[in-house]
Scaffold this active site. Sequence first.
Site, mmCIF file in Angstrom:
data_model
loop_
_atom_site.group_PDB
_atom_site.id
_atom_site.type_symbol
_atom_site.label_atom_id
_atom_site.label_comp_id
_atom_site.label_asym_id
_atom_site.label_seq_id
_atom_site.Cartn_x
_atom_site.Cartn_y
_atom_site.Cartn_z
ATOM 1 N N CYS A 39 42.919 42.362 39.836
ATOM 2 C CA CYS A 39 43.363 41.048 40.319
ATOM 3 C C CYS A 39 42.923 40.010 39.299
ATOM 4 O O CYS A 39 42.780 40.337 38.112
ATOM 5 C CB CYS A 39 42.823 40.762 41.724
ATOM 6 S SG CYS A 39 41.016 40.732 41.857
ATOM 7 N N TRP A 40 42.698 38.787 39.730
ATOM 8 C CA TRP A 40 42.384 37.735 38.762
ATOM 9 C C TRP A 40 41.025 37.951 38.097
ATOM 10 O O TRP A 40 40.889 37.888 36.880
ATOM 11 C CB TRP A 40 42.420 36.377 39.467
ATOM 12 C CG TRP A 40 41.969 35.242 38.596
ATOM 13 C CD1 TRP A 40 40.818 34.529 38.699
ATOM 14 C CD2 TRP A 40 42.662 34.699 37.460
ATOM 15 N NE1 TRP A 40 40.738 33.575 37.711
ATOM 16 C CE2 TRP A 40 41.860 33.652 36.939
ATOM 17 C CE3 TRP A 40 43.872 34.989 36.838
ATOM 18 C CZ2 TRP A 40 42.238 32.902 35.819
ATOM 19 C CZ3 TRP A 40 44.252 34.242 35.724
ATOM 20 C CH2 TRP A 40 43.429 33.215 35.233
#
Length: 364
Positions: free
Chosen positions: A95-96
């Site tokens: 993810c980020w």
Amino acid sequence: MALSFTSLSQLLDHGFDTVIDVRSPAEFAEDRIPGAINLPVLDNEERARVGTIYKQQSPFLARKLGAALVFRNAANHVEKSLSHHEGGWRPLVYCWRGGQRSGSFAWMLGQIGWRSEAIEGGYRTYRRLVNAMLYDGTLPHRFVALDGYTGTAKTEILKLAATRGVQVLDLEGCAEHRGSLLGAMGEQQPSQKAFESRVAGVLCGLDPSRPVLVEAESSKIGERILPPAVWEALKAAPRIAVEAPVAARTAYLVRAYDDILSDGAQMEHKLSFLRAHRGHAVVDGWNALIAAGDKPGLTRALMEQHYDPSYDKSRRLHGGDPAERIVLPDLMPAQLDAAAGKVAALLEGRFAALPGEGMQGAAG
């Protein structure tokens, strides 16, 4: 435990069956790890909603809502997008920043029985490694630049050379732009980050001990800027100049740019930006050729009045002669194939083990 990567090559050579980006579609559209698929556990609206609650109400409420949305969306992905995978499937999730979104999804996949892992630091780790390669140091690769006036079919020769085993970095392909005022290939270029991801991904797949053929470019391709390490390597590269008569170049460009030349209104719009640079009389002359439907006349005028003078100015700034010249009588397929053969021979011979000679490269 999430997996830690210390180099871009190591990350890209991860060995997993599938890389899953669980960020929102908007985040994925801007840039992603090459080859990743997008299975968002929060869509664009949901991510904005959770973020607003986090800032305006409380982190606890945001995490509670986020968890419900993440697991609901993750379950939908398992049921619809991932149900065909067998038990030995190995997904790598990010993810980020390697936090709750990827951790939760990787955990769920692991509970099913798949051998899932997450990337420590997520996309931010990947982006940091790209920056380290393209911004913070020098490339280990040795470039050889394919140079020449506009219309000498450099891009086509580049691609033909690749079919002969030459290592190639196609910067215009990565930027989705043909490198000139009229060179747009589609509606929109990739983002700067996505462009850099493509370039870095190609470079990681090339052997630094062998030369890399790159088309000579300015520091910008359309709206995309060459990252510093690439630009410095390109400036230091010995050049192979492709030369052809202006009539041959005109005929080639009319064929290659027919889509652009056929859109008169768009041509006039793009050429209007050159009025301050080339003068009203010159641009008015181009517009008259557009109105007359004279594609060869317009193409030749653009070369002689804009592209060739710009090229000559650039060469005067850099100085020096090309290391090699390939002179073509025409730019038909047989001649382009022969030119690609000559380029391949040069990269396997003269340029095989030489350090970069610089833009001033030895005359030959």
